[in-house]
Design a protein around this motif. Structure first.
Motif, PDB file in Angstrom:
ATOM      1  N   ALA A   1      34.065  18.114  18.686  1.00 36.55           N
ATOM      2  CA  ALA A   1      34.525  18.782  19.650  1.00 36.55           C
ATOM      3  C   ALA A   1      35.474  19.934  19.229  1.00 36.55           C
ATOM      4  N   ARG A   2      36.001  19.422  18.108  1.00 38.37           N
ATOM      5  CA  ARG A   2      36.977  20.565  17.313  1.00 38.37           C
ATOM      6  C   ARG A   2      36.018  21.225  16.427  1.00 38.37           C
ATOM      7  N   ASP A   3      35.091  21.192  16.331  1.00 39.73           N
ATOM      8  CA  ASP A   3      33.907  21.904  15.468  1.00 39.73           C
ATOM      9  C   ASP A   3      34.429  21.655  14.004  1.00 39.73           C
ATOM     10  N   VAL A   4      34.721  20.595  13.652  1.00 39.43           N
ATOM     11  CA  VAL A   4      35.042  20.230  12.507  1.00 39.43           C
ATOM     12  C   VAL A   4      33.799  19.373  11.811  1.00 39.43           C
ATOM     13  N   PHE A   5      33.245  18.817  12.551  1.00 37.52           N
ATOM     14  CA  PHE A   5      32.054  17.794  12.092  1.00 37.52           C
ATOM     15  C   PHE A   5      30.941  18.710  12.794  1.00 37.52           C
ATOM     16  N   HIS A   6      29.766  18.452  12.335  1.00 41.93           N
ATOM     17  CA  HIS A   6      28.519  19.052  13.165  1.00 41.93           C
ATOM     18  C   HIS A   6      27.262  18.090  12.993  1.00 41.93           C
ATOM     19  N   SER A   7      27.400  17.028  14.251  1.00 40.60           N
ATOM     20  CA  SER A   7      26.402  16.395  14.205  1.00 40.60           C
ATOM     21  C   SER A   7      25.819  16.311  15.765  1.00 40.60           C
ATOM     22  N   GLY A   8      24.338  16.528  15.759  1.00 40.27           N
ATOM     23  CA  GLY A   8      23.501  16.783  16.895  1.00 40.27           C
ATOM     24  C   GLY A   8      23.759  15.489  17.702  1.00 40.27           C
ATOM     25  N   ASP A   9      23.663  14.179  17.274  1.00 32.28           N
ATOM     26  CA  ASP A   9      23.768  13.055  17.813  1.00 32.28           C
ATOM     27  C   ASP A   9      24.644  12.107  17.267  1.00 32.28           C
ATOM     28  N   VAL A  10      25.804  12.002  17.878  1.00 32.28           N
ATOM     29  CA  VAL A  10      26.858  11.083  17.410  1.00 32.28           C
ATOM     30  C   VAL A  10      26.613   9.892  17.360  1.00 32.28           C
ATOM     31  N   PRO A  11      26.108   9.080  18.464  1.00 36.07           N
ATOM     32  CA  PRO A  11      26.001   7.712  18.408  1.00 36.07           C
ATOM     33  C   PRO A  11      24.786   7.270  17.287  1.00 36.07           C
ATOM     34  N   GLU A  12      23.802   7.780  17.152  1.00 34.61           N
ATOM     35  CA  GLU A  12      22.884   7.717  16.285  1.00 34.61           C
ATOM     36  C   GLU A  12      23.446   7.937  14.736  1.00 34.61           C
ATOM     37  N   THR A  13      24.142   9.005  14.687  1.00 30.53           N
ATOM     38  CA  THR A  13      24.606   9.353  13.135  1.00 30.53           C
ATOM     39  C   THR A  13      25.712   7.896  12.625  1.00 30.53           C
ATOM     40  N   VAL A  14      26.640   7.694  13.706  1.00 31.38           N
ATOM     41  CA  VAL A  14      27.351   6.583  13.321  1.00 31.38           C
ATOM     42  C   VAL A  14      26.715   5.084  13.113  1.00 31.38           C
ATOM     43  N   ARG A  15      25.643   4.950  13.764  1.00 30.28           N
ATOM     44  CA  ARG A  15      24.971   3.668  13.548  1.00 30.28           C
ATOM     45  C   ARG A  15      24.071   3.737  12.185  1.00 30.28           C
ATOM     46  N   ALA A  16      23.812   4.961  11.742  1.00 32.64           N
ATOM     47  CA  ALA A  16      23.280   5.031  10.422  1.00 32.64           C
ATOM     48  C   ALA A  16      24.139   5.123   9.361  1.00 32.64           C
ATOM     49  N   LEU A  17      25.412   5.469   9.650  1.00 35.51           N
ATOM     50  CA  LEU A  17      26.617   5.258   8.719  1.00 35.51           C
ATOM     51  C   LEU A  17      26.828   3.863   8.471  1.00 35.51           C
ATOM     52  N   LEU A  18      26.881   2.896   9.789  1.00 37.20           N
ATOM     53  CA  LEU A  18      27.285   1.496   9.475  1.00 37.20           C
ATOM     54  C   LEU A  18      26.415   0.968   8.876  1.00 37.20           C
ATOM     55  N   GLY A  19      24.926   1.296   9.156  1.00 42.16           N
ATOM     56  CA  GLY A  19      23.840   0.557   8.569  1.00 42.16           C
ATOM     57  C   GLY A  19      24.070   0.815   6.966  1.00 42.16           C
TER      58      GLY A  19
ATOM     59  N   VAL B   1      27.977  13.626   8.571  1.00 38.71           N
ATOM     60  CA  VAL B   1      28.560  13.944   9.885  1.00 38.71           C
ATOM     61  C   VAL B   1      28.624  15.698   9.664  1.00 38.71           C
ATOM     62  N   GLY B   2      28.260  16.238   8.665  1.00 39.42           N
ATOM     63  CA  GLY B   2      28.195  17.709   8.768  1.00 39.42           C
ATOM     64  C   GLY B   2      29.643  18.369   8.329  1.00 39.42           C
ATOM     65  N   TYR B   3      30.575  17.723   7.852  1.00 41.20           N
ATOM     66  CA  TYR B   3      31.689  18.244   7.686  1.00 41.20           C
ATOM     67  C   TYR B   3      31.721  19.451   6.871  1.00 41.20           C
ATOM     68  N   LEU B   4      32.276  20.788   7.489  1.00 41.14           N
ATOM     69  CA  LEU B   4      32.570  21.816   6.570  1.00 41.14           C
ATOM     70  C   LEU B   4      33.732  22.354   6.666  1.00 41.14           C
ATOM     71  N   PRO B   5      34.606  21.786   5.488  1.00 39.04           N
ATOM     72  CA  PRO B   5      35.866  22.279   5.591  1.00 39.04           C
ATOM     73  C   PRO B   5      36.354  23.517   5.448  1.00 39.04           C
TER      74      PRO B   5
END
Length: 203
Positions: free
Chosen positions: A147-165, A197-201
């Motif tokens: 929401a703050r345009d800091v990360f760029h992820s198209g599907d947040v829940p799926e991205t988080v599940r992938a990270l936890l896995g 998560v597409g972090y673009l500092p």
């Protein structure tokens, strides 16, 4: 004022396990859940089987106690890590670091996850709820950063599940005393997570 639980979330002391839980943890890791008997646990502890049943009503109850302790500590450490950070990106990085440190320092505990299929549906549901608490924390952090345009992820829940896995697979290969320290593994996984998560500092 009481100090928050795991305020020093990067430090891992020996867990205050009861003799029964300590010996059961060793035996479950050595022989697997099905390969371990209540009599073996009692013999290791130096108590009778009835004495063991006084504390835990079954072998499954011993395993469930270990699961509950594991998820309680992991969630508490992750929440302490998030509280310490000053901004959302640092919160995310800290939480990933806390998870990876737990997966490496407590590798004996998290290796028991493969035995989850042996516990009752009710126990599995409670365990799943504890894991969901951690997942939702990360979903909220990533969504906030998107929401703050800091990360760029198209599907947040799926991205988080992938990270936890990815993090939860660490016990399959990590060896204490091996080439990488827990801190080195955590540093690498935080970097991977930020890329995921597409972090673009500099965006």
């Amino acid at each position: 004022m009481t100090e928050p639980l795991y305020a020093d979330w990067r430090t891992f002391e020996a867990l205050p396990l009861t003799p029964i839980l300590e010996q059961a943890l060793d035996l479950f890791n050595e022989n697997g859940y099905h390969g371990t008997t209540v009599r073996q646990i009692a013999r290791r502890v130096g108590v009778t089987v009835p004495a063991l049943y006084y504390h835990h009503e079954s072998k499954e109850a011993v395993l469930v106690a270990l699961f509950e302790m594991q998820m309680r500590e992991l969630n508490d450490r992750a929440e302490a890590a998030a509280r310490e950070a000053d901004d959302v990106v640092a919160q995310f990085s800290n939480v990933v670091e806390a998870i990876v440190l737990y997966m490496t320092y407590r590798v004996r505990h998290v290796s028991l996850d493969t035995e989850l299929r042996h516990v009752s549906a009710d126990s599995r549901s409670r365990y799943a709820a504890s894991r969901k608490r951690l997942e939702l924390m990360l979903v909220d952090l990533v969504a906030d950063c998107v929401a703050r345009d800091v990360f760029h992820s198209g599907d947040v829940p799926e991205t988080v599940r992938a990270l936890l896995g990815m993090c939860q697979s660490i016990p399959r290969w990590y060896q204490p005393g091996g080439a990488l320290t827990p801190e080195q593994v955590a540093g690498r996984y935080v970097d991977i997570a930020l890329h995921t998560v597409g972090y673009l500092p500099d965006h």
